[in-house]
Each structure stands twice: as structure tokens, then as C-alpha cells.
Design an enzyme around this catalytic site. Structure first.
Site, PDB file in Angstrom:
ATOM      1  N   LYS A   1     -12.331  -1.522   6.468  1.00 44.28           N
ATOM      2  CA  LYS A   1     -11.575  -2.422   7.328  1.00 44.28           C
ATOM      3  C   LYS A   1     -12.122  -2.359   8.753  1.00 44.28           C
ATOM      4  CE  LYS A   1      -8.966  -2.753   3.624  1.00 44.28           C
ATOM      5  NZ  LYS A   1      -8.012  -1.806   3.090  1.00 44.28           N
TER       6      LYS A   1
ATOM      7  N   TRP B   1       0.822  -1.215   0.000  1.00 44.86           N
ATOM      8  CA  TRP B   1       0.000   0.000   0.000  1.00 44.86           C
ATOM      9  C   TRP B   1       0.852   1.259   0.000  1.00 44.86           C
ATOM     10  CZ3 TRP B   1      -4.316  -0.603  -2.096  1.00 44.86           C
ATOM     11  CH2 TRP B   1      -5.098  -1.735  -1.875  1.00 44.86           C
TER      12      TRP B   1
ATOM     13  N   ASP C   1      -1.478   6.730   6.239  1.00 42.06           N
ATOM     14  CA  ASP C   1      -2.579   5.866   5.807  1.00 42.06           C
ATOM     15  C   ASP C   1      -2.870   4.908   6.961  1.00 42.06           C
ATOM     16  OD1 ASP C   1      -4.261   3.975   4.704  1.00 42.06           O
ATOM     17  OD2 ASP C   1      -2.982   3.518   2.976  1.00 42.06           O
TER      18      ASP C   1
HETATM   19  C1  LIG Z   1      -7.412  -1.400   1.769  1.00 41.91           C
HETATM   20  C2  LIG Z   1      -6.313  -0.423   1.855  1.00 41.91           C
HETATM   21  C3  LIG Z   1      -6.131   0.592   0.901  1.00 41.91           C
HETATM   22  C4  LIG Z   1      -7.015   0.728  -0.315  1.00 41.91           C
HETATM   23  O1  LIG Z   1      -8.275   1.139   0.061  1.00 41.91           O
HETATM   24  P1  LIG Z   1      -9.385   1.485  -1.029  1.00 41.91           P
HETATM   25  O2  LIG Z   1     -10.518   1.906  -0.166  1.00 41.91           O
HETATM   26  O3  LIG Z   1      -9.662   0.232  -1.795  1.00 41.91           O
HETATM   27  O4  LIG Z   1      -8.876   2.565  -1.878  1.00 41.91           O
HETATM   28  C5  LIG Z   1      -5.097   1.473   1.068  1.00 41.91           C
HETATM   29  N1  LIG Z   1      -4.275   1.382   2.116  1.00 41.91           N
HETATM   30  C6  LIG Z   1      -4.402   0.422   3.059  1.00 41.91           C
HETATM   31  C7  LIG Z   1      -3.460   0.369   4.203  1.00 41.91           C
HETATM   32  C8  LIG Z   1      -5.433  -0.509   2.946  1.00 41.91           C
HETATM   33  O5  LIG Z   1      -5.572  -1.459   3.880  1.00 41.91           O
END
Ligand SMILES: *Cc1c(COP(=O)(O)O)cnc(C)c1O
Length: 359
Positions: free
Chosen positions: A195, A102, A171
Site C-alpha cells: 500500500k 480486515w 494493523d
Molecule cells: C491489504 C491489507 C491486508 C492484507 O494484506 P496482505 O498483504 O494481502 O496479506 C490486511 N490489512 C489491511 C488493513 C490491508 O489494507
């Protein structure tokens, strides 16, 4: 009704208590005679929901008034672009810590808009650790330092906040609300909801208010954080149902006692699962111990030819979502807030039993 133990990485488990509220609410939400999906986002009921969700999230994470809380769409992936577009001018340099898939994607997107300096990269070791901060090569003039607090795919989590006074952009998609964080250490925090917050379609962005003035002038309105801040995130029609579920999840977490209580449970769940894996020669987790994730626990079998059998029997025994990410293989148990401790206990029991029969 039969519910499985859901270890999916995202979209992921929601608390059954919340699902029951949603079911009861659907035909007639708050006496409106409509479901929340059929109500205007400008109605007094929905505006109150939005205000409550924000207030409860602020309370859960102790977010001060120096920060704006935004509810956007586009997922964390949209924030990969929005961060550089809202924080830099062309020609700026930004620092990215590359500790997994990511953060690598985030850096790749930022590179379209400014010069990206990769301060550290653990790809040569399959993203199984966070390089020691002393080895990071940071630039002197970076507009910000970006890192991914929890790498959902390889199961690597920061258990520290990077030092120094660089503007931190994080993030937190797969770790937000799992344990306390000190928001005041960050400039920007973002997280897709699917999540640990609610359904897909909603993204939370927490941004220090003074940073809202840094956006490039000619970017799409819907990509400007300030547009959301100025409109209480009603910039255009928001994902009302997802927002409603997030509001229910925030209320649920407060009823349970807040993030400290969640963190205790999460730490216990993670410890149990890692201990079971470490104690066996049959299962293995290759992430360095001091950066193991509390939320995503990848593991492999010593004999990978048994993977398919493991997943098939796990499925039959009522465990869902255990297949590892295609880039890593093996298995992954995502043990977010909504995955109860008894689900982890049951998984460990199943793993022991499978080892007994196949080890
Ligand atoms: C799932 C995830 C993403 C991507 O998320 P989207 O909502 O599909 O854009 C980005 N960063 C992390 C750490 C994730 O777990």
C-alpha cells in the site's frame, strides 16, 4: 511513455522518481555488474541495504531501540496468525475491535488460536464508523487489544489511539508512513508493503523487544518474530527486490522531508476530495466524518446505474484503479503517499465534468 493516475488500493502507485532509480539500477546495481535481484542476500552490498532500510524506517517513524524492526513475508494476513501465536498461550483471551473487513479477518484468524472477544463491531452499519470507545466491551484479562488503524475497504480510519494500558497490536497496512504515529504507544505494529511502502511480498513488523519472549514454543520457525529479530530478518532468503524498493521509498520520503511533510500533503489531498464529494448531491461518502480515511476514499454515485459509465470514462481519461471493492461497490480512490496532489486535483476535475454531463 504514458503514466496513468493510479488510485489502486494495493498493489498501488509508487513514486515515479523511485521507478526511475530502479530502472537505472537494474542492469548494474552499485557496481556489482548484476541487478539487485541476482545478488546474494548475504553479500556486503545487500546487507548494507538491509541495514540502511531499517535505519531509515526507524528515523522516519522515530522508532526507539526498545523495538525490533522485522522484514517478513506472508503479508499482513500472515501477521493475523503470527500476532496470537507470538503473544499468547492457548487459553488466553484477546480483544479485537471490528471496524471493517480486515479487522474481521484478523479476529477470525486469531480465534483459531485463542479466545477472541469482539469489543466493538460496526458491521451492522456497513463499517461506516468506529463505535465510540465508551461503548467498547473490553475484557479484564486480554493479552492484547488488536485494531486496524485504517480499514482499506470501507475507508474508516482511527484518528485516535485507544485509551488504557492494554498492549496494543495494530494493523497499519494502508496507513503506515502517511502521518506521524507514536510508536511507543504500541506493542506491535505490522503492515504489508504494497500500500504505502513498496511492492507486494514484503511485510514490516515493529515489535517491542520484551514481547519477543512470549511466543509459543512449537510454532514454525518462520512464524516466530524472534527468529527474524535474531537474524536481521535473514531467517531464510528474503524478498530481496521488494526490500530494495522499500529502501528506495524510505530514502525518497526522507528527501521529501519525512512524515510530517507527507502528512500535510496527505491531509490536503483527502480534504479536497471529501469536500468535492460533500459539496455535490451527485457523489456520496457515507463514512462518519470523524473517522474518514486519509488514504482510501470510497464514494458512490446517487444513481448507481451510472457506475459502469463513470469507470469506463475515467479509464479512458487516464484514471486507473477506481473501482470500489466488490463488497462495497461504487468507487474508491486510494490516495497513498505516492499519489501526487495533481492526480487528486485531476480526479476532482473529472468528477465535476462527469456530474455536469450526467447530473
Ligand atoms: C491489504 C491489507 C491486508 C492484507 O494484506 P496482505 O498483504 O494481502 O496479506 C490486511 N490489512 C489491511 C488493513 C490491508 O489494507
Amino acid at each position: 511513455m504514458s503514466r496513468v493516475f493510479n488510485f489502486s488500493a494495493g498493489p498501488a502507485a509508487l513514486p515515479l522518481e523511485v521507478l526511475n532509480v530502479i530502472r537505472d539500477d537494474i542492469p548494474d546495481w552499485q557496481g556489482t555488474g548484476m541487478s539487485v535481484m541476482e545478488v546474494s542476500h548475504r553479500s556486503k552490498e545487500f546487507v548494507a541495504l538491509a541495514a540502511r532500510a531499517e535505519a531509515n524506517l526507524r528515523s522516519l517513524l522515530s522508532i526507539s531501540d526498545d523495538y525490533a524492526v522485522l522484514f517478513t513475508q506472508g503479508g499482513a494476513t500472515m501477521q493475523f496468525a503470527m500476532a496470537p501465536l507470538n503473544l499468547t498461550n492457548e487459553g488466553a483471551t484477546v480483544d479485537y475491535v471490528q471496524t471493517g473487513s480486515w479487522s474481521k479477518k484478523a479476529a477470525g484468524e486469531a480465534a483459531k488460536f485463542c479466545a477472541v472477544n469482539i469489543v466493538a463491531d460496526s458491521s451492522d452499519e456497513n463499517f461506516t464508523h468506529i463505535p465510540d470507545e465508551a461503548t467498547w466491551r473490553r475484557s479484564d484479562d486480554a493479552a492484547y487489544l488488536h485494531f486496524t488503524l485504517n480499514e482499506t475497504i470501507s475507508g474508516v480510519e482511527f484518528h485516535f489511539v485507544p485509551s488504557g494500558d492494554a498492549l496494543l497490536v495494530a494493523d497499519m497496512s494502508s496507513t503506515i508512513l502517511s502521518r506521524p504515529i507514536d510508536v511507543s504507544r504500541y506493542g506491535v505494529i505490522y503492515a504489508g508493503a504494497q500500500k504505502n511502502i513498496g511492492p507486494a511480498g514484503l511485510t514490516v513488523v515493529i515489535v517491542r523487544k520484551d514481547l519477543l519472549e512470549r511466543a509459543r514454543p512449537r510454532i514454525p520457525h518462520l512464524m516466530m518474530w524472534k527468529a527474524y529479530a535474531d537474524s536481521d530478518s535473514m531467517t531464510n532468503t528474503p524478498p530481496t527486490f521488494a526490500w530494495y524498493v522499500a529502501d528506495q521509498v524510505f530514502q525518497y520520503l526522507l528527501r521529501l522531508g519525512g512524515i510530517e511533510v507527507m502528512a500535510e500533503i496527505n491531509q490536503r489531498k483527502a480534504r479536497k476530495l471529501y469536500s468535492a464529494i460533500d459539496a455535490s448531491g451527485f457523489y456520496d461518502n457515507t463514512v462518519r466524518e470523524d473517522c474518514r480515511s486519509w488514504m482510501n476514499v470510497p464514494f458512490v454515485l446517487a444513481d448507481a446505474t451510472l457506475d459502469a459509465k463513470f469507470l469506463e470514462q475515467a479509464g479512458a481519461a487516464g484514471f486507473a484503479g477506481l473501482k470500489g471493492h466488490r463488497s462495497v461497490g461504487g468507487m474508491r480512490a486510494s490516495i497513498y503517499n505516492a499519489v501526487p496532489e495533481e492526480a487528486v486535483d485531476a480526479l476532482i476535475e473529472f468528477m465535476h465534468e462527469f456530474e455536469r454531463r450526467n447530473g
